[in-house]
Design an enzyme around this catalytic site. Structure first.
Site, PDB file in Angstrom:
ATOM      1  N   ASN A 172      52.820  59.384  12.598  1.00 61.92           N
ATOM      2  CA  ASN A 172      51.495  59.572  11.995  1.00 61.92           C
ATOM      3  C   ASN A 172      50.811  58.225  11.868  1.00 61.92           C
ATOM      4  O   ASN A 172      51.475  57.191  11.721  1.00 61.92           O
ATOM      5  CB  ASN A 172      51.671  60.175  10.589  1.00 61.92           C
ATOM      6  N   HIS A 207      47.944  56.208   9.500  1.00 63.95           N
ATOM      7  CA  HIS A 207      47.281  56.307   8.193  1.00 63.95           C
ATOM      8  C   HIS A 207      46.459  55.044   7.955  1.00 63.95           C
ATOM      9  O   HIS A 207      46.947  53.936   8.212  1.00 63.95           O
ATOM     10  CB  HIS A 207      48.331  56.482   7.084  1.00 63.95           C
ATOM     11  N   LYS A 256      53.436  78.762   5.240  1.00 62.76           N
ATOM     12  CA  LYS A 256      53.430  77.625   6.177  1.00 62.76           C
ATOM     13  C   LYS A 256      54.479  77.804   7.276  1.00 62.76           C
ATOM     14  O   LYS A 256      54.257  77.446   8.428  1.00 62.76           O
ATOM     15  CB  LYS A 256      53.702  76.334   5.395  1.00 62.76           C
ATOM     16  N   MET A 308      45.366  66.655   8.628  1.00 61.69           N
ATOM     17  CA  MET A 308      45.327  66.547   7.167  1.00 61.69           C
ATOM     18  C   MET A 308      46.145  67.658   6.512  1.00 61.69           C
ATOM     19  O   MET A 308      45.647  68.435   5.690  1.00 61.69           O
ATOM     20  CB  MET A 308      43.871  66.554   6.688  1.00 61.69           C
ATOM     21  N   SER A 335      38.800  60.553  16.780  1.00 58.60           N
ATOM     22  CA  SER A 335      38.651  59.234  17.415  1.00 58.60           C
ATOM     23  C   SER A 335      40.025  58.652  17.781  1.00 58.60           C
ATOM     24  O   SER A 335      40.145  57.946  18.786  1.00 58.60           O
ATOM     25  CB  SER A 335      37.864  58.272  16.522  1.00 58.60           C
ATOM     26  N   ASN A 336      41.042  58.967  17.004  1.00 61.33           N
ATOM     27  CA  ASN A 336      42.385  58.484  17.375  1.00 61.33           C
ATOM     28  C   ASN A 336      42.952  59.263  18.554  1.00 61.33           C
ATOM     29  O   ASN A 336      43.643  58.695  19.410  1.00 61.33           O
ATOM     30  CB  ASN A 336      43.326  58.554  16.169  1.00 61.33           C
TER      31      ASN A 336
HETATM   32  C1  GAR Z   1      42.015  58.492  10.554  1.00 59.21           C
HETATM   33  O1  GAR Z   1      41.495  57.397   9.846  1.00 59.21           O
HETATM   34  C2  GAR Z   1      43.470  58.703  10.201  1.00 59.21           C
HETATM   35  O2  GAR Z   1      44.187  57.535   9.979  1.00 59.21           O
HETATM   36  C3  GAR Z   1      43.326  59.500   8.919  1.00 59.21           C
HETATM   37  O3  GAR Z   1      42.313  60.415   9.214  1.00 59.21           O
HETATM   38  C4  GAR Z   1      41.370  59.787  10.092  1.00 59.21           C
HETATM   39  C5  GAR Z   1      41.100  60.721  11.242  1.00 59.21           C
HETATM   40  O4  GAR Z   1      40.078  60.186  12.066  1.00 59.21           O
HETATM   41  N1  GAR Z   1      44.567  60.115   8.552  1.00 59.21           N
HETATM   42  C6  GAR Z   1      44.962  60.216   7.292  1.00 59.21           C
HETATM   43  O5  GAR Z   1      44.308  59.860   6.345  1.00 59.21           O
HETATM   44  C7  GAR Z   1      46.345  60.829   7.127  1.00 59.21           C
HETATM   45  N2  GAR Z   1      46.756  60.763   5.781  1.00 59.21           N
HETATM   46  P1  GAR Z   1      39.923  60.687  13.548  1.00 59.21           P
HETATM   47  O6  GAR Z   1      39.867  62.214  13.485  1.00 59.21           O
HETATM   48  O7  GAR Z   1      38.606  60.108  13.991  1.00 59.21           O
HETATM   49  O8  GAR Z   1      41.102  60.208  14.342  1.00 59.21           O
END
Ligand code: GAR
Length: 205
Positions: free
Chosen positions: A106, A108, A64, A89, A15-16
């Site tokens: 990033n 968060h 990695k 992640m 979604s981001n």
């Molecule tokens: C989002 O809420 C992002 O901030 C979080 O994962 C989600 C991904 O949602 N990221 C973390 O927690 C990083 N530590 P999305 O795939 O719908 O964008």
């Protein structure tokens, strides 16, 4: 065609990623999605936007460094200078950090340094905080550490469920991430100097 070429790194729903793609006025061309899971929903989203996708699963590599080296070659091939992590992640390793230091950001879903790591919204909800929010920060070796660029607060309402809170935090993310990219990259194309200030950019009630 814009000056800056970027890649979005994502592992999940995207979604981001979508919010960044929908912000068509950004001073950057997103030309690649890097995804570390072959079953991630974000891959279909990238197809819809016609964005090249590079799916590479770290478990296929012995280390990695080897995984990131492959990613790095792809980024270089496409002339990518900025990396936007959007639900990626995974901890970024030395290969990418060495080449993209101060050019990896990033998002968060908490007011860092509170509630780093997984399930940040659930962590905040269970801790019964009055306010949580969203952070965009530069990426370093840690988990959701690195200098904070901007934060947006989200008030936790007394009748919030985890679901309603999650929805509002995501809404804040989808506003904040494009706004930060717009401001940061707009500044950099003019000055090329990193500006690591913390800006609170308002509340989502
Ligand atoms: C989002 O809420 C992002 O901030 C979080 O994962 C989600 C991904 O949602 N990221 C973390 O927690 C990083 N530590 P999305 O795939 O719908 O964008």
């Amino acid at each position: 065609m814009k000056n800056v070429r970027a890649a979005v790194f994502a592992s999940g729903t995207g979604s981001n990623f979508q919010a960044i793609m929908d912000a068509t006025d950004l001073p950057v061309d997103v030309v690649l999605l890097v995804c570390d899971r072959s079953d991630a929903v974000v891959i279909d989203k990238a197809k819809q936007y016609g964005i090249e996708t590079y799916v590479l699963e770290p478990k296929r590599f012995s280390a990695k460094e080897a995984y990131e080296q492959m990613v790095l070659e792809k980024l270089r091939e496409l002339g990518i200078t900025w990396l936007f992590l959007a639900g990626y992640m995974r901890i970024v390793g030395t290969v990418l950090l060495t080449s993209y230091r101060d050019r990896i950001i990033n998002i968060h879903p908490s007011l860092l340094p509170d509630f780093p790591g997984k399930d940040a919204i659930g962590q905040a909800y269970r801790a019964a905080v009055g306010t949580t929010g969203v952070t965009v920060h530069y990426v370093d070796e840690g988990i959701d550490t690195g200098p904070i660029i901007a934060q947006q607060e989200v008030v936790v309402k007394p009748d919030d469920t985890l679901e309603t809170l999650t929805n509002r935090v995501h809404q804040a993310e989808h506003h904040l991430y494009p706004a930060v990219i717009r401001q940061l990259l707009g500044e950099k194309t003019q000055t090329s100097l990193p500006a690591k200030n913390t800006t609170k950019v308002g509340n989502v009630q």
